[in-house]
Design a protein around this motif. Structure first.
Motif, PDB file in Angstrom:
ATOM      1  N   THR A   4       0.829  -1.208   0.000  1.00 25.88           N
ATOM      2  CA  THR A   4       0.000   0.000   0.000  1.00 25.88           C
ATOM      3  C   THR A   4       0.861   1.256   0.000  1.00 25.88           C
ATOM      4  O   THR A   4       0.608   2.190  -0.759  1.00 25.88           O
ATOM      5  CB  THR A   4      -0.937  -0.002   1.223  1.00 25.88           C
ATOM      6  N   ARG A   5       1.889   1.278   0.831  1.00 24.21           N
ATOM      7  CA  ARG A   5       2.800   2.431   0.850  1.00 24.21           C
ATOM      8  C   ARG A   5       3.459   2.634  -0.514  1.00 24.21           C
ATOM      9  O   ARG A   5       3.520   3.745  -1.026  1.00 24.21           O
ATOM     10  CB  ARG A   5       3.905   2.233   1.889  1.00 24.21           C
ATOM     11  N   THR A   6       3.952   1.542  -1.097  1.00 25.10           N
ATOM     12  CA  THR A   6       4.631   1.628  -2.388  1.00 25.10           C
ATOM     13  C   THR A   6       3.706   2.166  -3.469  1.00 25.10           C
ATOM     14  O   THR A   6       4.080   3.037  -4.249  1.00 25.10           O
ATOM     15  CB  THR A   6       5.152   0.229  -2.795  1.00 25.10           C
ATOM     16  N   VAL A   7       2.481   1.660  -3.519  1.00 26.61           N
ATOM     17  CA  VAL A   7       1.518   2.088  -4.541  1.00 26.61           C
ATOM     18  C   VAL A   7       1.141   3.553  -4.347  1.00 26.61           C
ATOM     19  O   VAL A   7       1.074   4.324  -5.313  1.00 26.61           O
ATOM     20  CB  VAL A   7       0.274   1.180  -4.519  1.00 26.61           C
ATOM     21  N   LEU A   8       0.880   3.956  -3.103  1.00 27.99           N
ATOM     22  CA  LEU A   8       0.504   5.347  -2.853  1.00 27.99           C
ATOM     23  C   LEU A   8       1.615   6.305  -3.259  1.00 27.99           C
ATOM     24  O   LEU A   8       1.361   7.335  -3.898  1.00 27.99           O
ATOM     25  CB  LEU A   8       0.131   5.543  -1.378  1.00 27.99           C
ATOM     26  N   VAL A   9       2.850   5.984  -2.919  1.00 25.90           N
ATOM     27  CA  VAL A   9       3.968   6.866  -3.278  1.00 25.90           C
ATOM     28  C   VAL A   9       4.152   6.892  -4.792  1.00 25.90           C
ATOM     29  O   VAL A   9       4.395   7.945  -5.387  1.00 25.90           O
ATOM     30  CB  VAL A   9       5.258   6.408  -2.555  1.00 25.90           C
ATOM     31  N   ARG A  10       4.019   5.746  -5.444  1.00 20.97           N
ATOM     32  CA  ARG A  10       4.174   5.684  -6.898  1.00 20.97           C
ATOM     33  C   ARG A  10       3.111   6.512  -7.611  1.00 20.97           C
ATOM     34  O   ARG A  10       3.365   7.082  -8.671  1.00 20.97           O
ATOM     35  CB  ARG A  10       4.103   4.232  -7.364  1.00 20.97           C
ATOM     36  N   GLN A  11       1.911   6.598  -7.035  1.00 18.93           N
ATOM     37  CA  GLN A  11       0.836   7.367  -7.663  1.00 18.93           C
ATOM     38  C   GLN A  11       0.832   8.831  -7.251  1.00 18.93           C
ATOM     39  O   GLN A  11      -0.077   9.569  -7.602  1.00 18.93           O
ATOM     40  CB  GLN A  11      -0.514   6.726  -7.343  1.00 18.93           C
ATOM     41  N   GLY A  12       1.824   9.269  -6.485  1.00 15.45           N
ATOM     42  CA  GLY A  12       1.942  10.684  -6.162  1.00 15.45           C
ATOM     43  C   GLY A  12       1.329  11.104  -4.850  1.00 15.45           C
ATOM     44  O   GLY A  12       1.168  12.298  -4.599  1.00 15.45           O
ATOM     45  N   TYR A  13       0.971  10.160  -4.008  1.00 18.20           N
ATOM     46  CA  TYR A  13       0.422  10.482  -2.697  1.00 18.20           C
ATOM     47  C   TYR A  13       1.540  10.504  -1.658  1.00 18.20           C
ATOM     48  O   TYR A  13       2.567   9.858  -1.827  1.00 18.20           O
ATOM     49  CB  TYR A  13      -0.617   9.436  -2.266  1.00 18.20           C
ATOM     50  N   ASP A  14       1.335  11.247  -0.586  1.00 17.86           N
ATOM     51  CA  ASP A  14       2.249  11.265   0.554  1.00 17.86           C
ATOM     52  C   ASP A  14       1.584  10.512   1.697  1.00 17.86           C
ATOM     53  O   ASP A  14       0.466  10.841   2.096  1.00 17.86           O
ATOM     54  CB  ASP A  14       2.536  12.702   1.020  1.00 17.86           C
ATOM     55  N   VAL A  15       2.267   9.486   2.219  1.00 18.53           N
ATOM     56  CA  VAL A  15       1.751   8.755   3.370  1.00 18.53           C
ATOM     57  C   VAL A  15       2.088   9.573   4.609  1.00 18.53           C
ATOM     58  O   VAL A  15       3.249   9.819   4.908  1.00 18.53           O
ATOM     59  CB  VAL A  15       2.360   7.341   3.450  1.00 18.53           C
ATOM     60  N   VAL A  16       1.072  10.024   5.318  1.00 18.51           N
ATOM     61  CA  VAL A  16       1.265  10.892   6.475  1.00 18.51           C
ATOM     62  C   VAL A  16       1.578  10.056   7.712  1.00 18.51           C
ATOM     63  O   VAL A  16       2.574  10.297   8.399  1.00 18.51           O
ATOM     64  CB  VAL A  16       0.016  11.773   6.714  1.00 18.51           C
ATOM     65  N   ARG A  17       0.729   9.074   8.010  1.00 22.76           N
ATOM     66  CA  ARG A  17       0.978   8.222   9.171  1.00 22.76           C
ATOM     67  C   ARG A  17       0.163   6.936   9.040  1.00 22.76           C
ATOM     68  O   ARG A  17      -0.780   6.851   8.267  1.00 22.76           O
ATOM     69  CB  ARG A  17       0.641   8.933  10.468  1.00 22.76           C
TER      70      ARG A  17
END
Length: 116
Positions: A46-59
């Motif tokens: 989930t972290r990898t996909v979110l970062v790849r799609q341009g999202y920032d994981v906050v917490r």
């Protein structure tokens, strides 16, 4: 145009519109997908996909067997600020991982990466 013909045509148009909109309600959320992976692997993907799609994981918060991932859209290099804080729930049930409140575009990538 005759008033009766106008009213009949209007009633027919409203009925046709109501019948065509009825199946759209049934096409809402599909069935929930279950994955036989560990919750750590699900979180990592989930972290990898979110970062790849341009999202920032906050917490990421862990509440029992449930993990809540808070993320926001990045500014995509335009300097316009970041998007609103959103969340995704990763729940473990009967040795299966279930994703809730995930956007469809993100869920497609997560699905592909978890099946590899």
């Amino acid at each position: 145009m005759h008033p009766r013909r106008f009213i009949a045509g209007l009633a027919f148009a409203v009925a046709a519109l109501a019948m065509s909109a009825a199946p759209a309600h049934a096409q809402g959320k599909g069935r929930i997908k279950h994955y036989a992976v560990s919750s750590d692997r699900a979180l990592n993907v989930t972290r990898t996909v979110l970062v790849r799609q341009g999202y920032d994981v906050v917490r990421v918060e862990r509440v029992g067997l449930t993990q809540v991932v808070y993320y926001r859209a990045g500014n995509h290099g335009r300097g316009k600020g970041k998007g609103p804080l959103e969340r995704m729930v990763i729940r473990t049930q009967d040795r299966r991982v279930i994703f809730e409140e995930a956007p469809p575009a993100v869920m497609v990538d997560i699905d592909v990466n978890l099946k590899l």
